[in-house]
Design a protein around this motif. Sequence first.
Motif, mmCIF file in Angstrom:
data_model
loop_
_atom_site.group_PDB
_atom_site.id
_atom_site.type_symbol
_atom_site.label_atom_id
_atom_site.label_comp_id
_atom_site.label_asym_id
_atom_site.label_seq_id
_atom_site.Cartn_x
_atom_site.Cartn_y
_atom_site.Cartn_z
ATOM 1 N N SER A 60 -9.173 8.884 1.774
ATOM 2 C CA SER A 60 -7.632 8.102 2.620
ATOM 3 C C SER A 60 -6.143 7.645 2.292
ATOM 4 O O SER A 60 -4.908 7.549 2.431
ATOM 5 C CB SER A 60 -8.073 7.495 4.226
ATOM 6 O OG SER A 60 -8.734 6.618 4.240
ATOM 7 N N LEU A 61 -7.661 6.763 1.543
ATOM 8 C CA LEU A 61 -5.898 6.028 1.470
ATOM 9 C C LEU A 61 -5.266 6.781 -0.348
ATOM 10 O O LEU A 61 -3.764 6.608 -0.572
ATOM 11 C CB LEU A 61 -6.818 4.641 0.444
ATOM 12 C CG LEU A 61 -5.714 3.336 -0.565
ATOM 13 C CD1 LEU A 61 -4.531 3.339 0.844
ATOM 14 C CD2 LEU A 61 -6.699 2.422 -1.370
ATOM 15 N N GLY A 62 -5.957 6.882 -0.994
ATOM 16 C CA GLY A 62 -6.024 8.252 -1.771
ATOM 17 C C GLY A 62 -4.429 8.892 -1.459
ATOM 18 O O GLY A 62 -3.387 8.944 -1.855
ATOM 19 N N HIS A 64 -2.716 8.751 1.106
ATOM 20 C CA HIS A 64 -1.164 7.206 1.746
ATOM 21 C C HIS A 64 -0.953 7.191 0.898
ATOM 22 O O HIS A 64 0.661 6.849 0.983
ATOM 23 C CB HIS A 64 -1.999 6.808 3.211
ATOM 24 C CG HIS A 64 -2.257 7.316 4.286
ATOM 25 N ND1 HIS A 64 -1.122 8.006 5.069
ATOM 26 C CD2 HIS A 64 -3.772 7.304 4.687
ATOM 27 C CE1 HIS A 64 -1.622 8.083 6.099
ATOM 28 N NE2 HIS A 64 -2.765 7.997 6.350
ATOM 29 N N LEU A 65 -1.836 6.575 -0.384
ATOM 30 C CA LEU A 65 -0.728 6.390 -1.708
ATOM 31 C C LEU A 65 0.008 6.957 -2.149
ATOM 32 O O LEU A 65 1.464 7.010 -2.649
ATOM 33 C CB LEU A 65 -1.750 5.326 -2.485
ATOM 34 C CG LEU A 65 -2.844 4.249 -2.260
ATOM 35 C CD1 LEU A 65 -3.659 3.883 -3.533
ATOM 36 C CD2 LEU A 65 -1.384 3.270 -2.609
ATOM 37 N N GLN A 66 -0.776 8.853 -2.366
ATOM 38 C CA GLN A 66 0.575 9.356 -2.923
ATOM 39 C C GLN A 66 1.739 9.603 -1.724
ATOM 40 O O GLN A 66 2.647 9.718 -2.419
ATOM 41 C CB GLN A 66 -0.014 11.014 -2.910
ATOM 42 C CG GLN A 66 0.939 12.041 -3.412
ATOM 43 C CD GLN A 66 1.161 11.876 -4.942
ATOM 44 O OE1 GLN A 66 -0.119 11.809 -5.652
ATOM 45 N NE2 GLN A 66 1.734 11.529 -4.769
ATOM 46 N N ASN A 67 1.518 9.228 -0.407
ATOM 47 C CA ASN A 67 2.830 9.886 0.272
ATOM 48 C C ASN A 67 3.794 8.766 0.186
ATOM 49 O O ASN A 67 4.702 8.897 0.542
ATOM 50 C CB ASN A 67 2.487 10.321 1.640
ATOM 51 C CG ASN A 67 2.825 10.459 2.789
ATOM 52 O OD1 ASN A 67 3.835 11.361 2.291
ATOM 53 N ND2 ASN A 67 2.905 9.934 4.141
ATOM 54 N N ALA A 68 3.031 7.614 0.023
ATOM 55 C CA ALA A 68 4.046 6.429 0.061
ATOM 56 C C ALA A 68 5.142 6.670 -1.417
ATOM 57 O O ALA A 68 6.014 6.422 -1.249
ATOM 58 C CB ALA A 68 2.908 5.411 0.013
ATOM 59 N N LYS A 69 4.654 7.154 -2.245
ATOM 60 C CA LYS A 69 5.078 7.673 -3.618
ATOM 61 C C LYS A 69 6.242 8.309 -3.104
ATOM 62 O O LYS A 69 7.526 7.558 -4.070
ATOM 63 C CB LYS A 69 4.481 7.782 -4.779
ATOM 64 C CG LYS A 69 4.973 8.091 -6.269
ATOM 65 C CD LYS A 69 4.271 8.701 -6.932
ATOM 66 C CE LYS A 69 4.931 8.509 -7.852
ATOM 67 N NZ LYS A 69 3.942 9.408 -9.048
ATOM 68 N N ILE A 70 5.620 9.805 -2.646
ATOM 69 C CA ILE A 70 6.433 10.686 -2.554
ATOM 70 C C ILE A 70 7.952 9.944 -1.860
ATOM 71 O O ILE A 70 8.786 10.618 -1.964
ATOM 72 C CB ILE A 70 5.547 11.495 -1.669
ATOM 73 C CG1 ILE A 70 5.074 12.361 -2.599
ATOM 74 C CG2 ILE A 70 7.355 12.904 -1.062
ATOM 75 C CD1 ILE A 70 4.203 13.477 -1.596
ATOM 76 N N ASN A 71 7.679 8.863 -0.341
ATOM 77 C CA ASN A 71 8.557 9.071 0.104
ATOM 78 C C ASN A 71 9.357 7.443 -0.069
ATOM 79 O O ASN A 71 10.111 6.837 0.143
ATOM 80 C CB ASN A 71 8.057 8.163 1.183
ATOM 81 C CG ASN A 71 7.603 10.011 2.216
ATOM 82 O OD1 ASN A 71 8.772 10.454 2.746
ATOM 83 N ND2 ASN A 71 6.546 9.629 2.358
#
Length: 249
Positions: A60-62, A64-71
């Motif tokens: 789940s952290l992985g 959200h980290l990927q989502n943070a990078k995308i955004n």
Amino acid sequence: MAKIIQTAGRDQLGDFAPEFAHFNDDVLFDENWNNEDIDVKTRCIITVSALIASGMTDSSLGFHLQNAKINGVTKKEIAAIITHIGFYAGWPKAWAAFRQAKEVWTESETSLTDKDRFQSEIFLPIGEPNPYNNYFTGQSYLAPVSTEQVPAFNVTFEPGCHNFWHIHHAESGGGQMLICIGGRGWYQEEGKAAIELTPGKVINIPVGVKHWHGAASDSWMSHLAFEIPGENAKTEWCEAVTDEEYCRL
């Protein structure tokens, strides 16, 4: 940024726990994540911080980290965020988070262009080099948003780029509306003081008014351009804005 869409709940638990899947996909992500009270980048940072502080360093952290990078969260920013969390939530938790973050932010930030960085700040595509760029000083880009009902385009200007003086004509109706969606720039009508363009600023341009618009000298700028329907509508391009006129701003 693009709307957040999540289907993991239904994909993984739709048959076993349909109510949980509904709350996960439709409430948590669809309603909460797309609530514009907080911008998506900030929401990503809050979520990552909460997961790390709770010791959640699984998949789940992985995600959200990927989502943070995308955004739009950069490698420099995530490193500072995790370091800050480490002081308050525990150094071992920061170490665990860094192991995952390094797998997400694998590229060197020096490889990102200024255009890439600005693209991460706005919610619409920058598009391709503007086919009307012969009426611009500097480089601009054009991305169609809508070609039906009211035509709309996202126009992006590199720092210092601006179009020539021009006039919108129509026998009835016509004109143009601009909405700045990112960066900083200027709009000016002939004989009047320039108006600063920042995100959310709306400019209504009547027919027959000579004007120009573009980016500030030190900033990219994007605005939506809505072509107001009119009878025999056309644009008359005039002379370029002089360096003296632009440098006064």
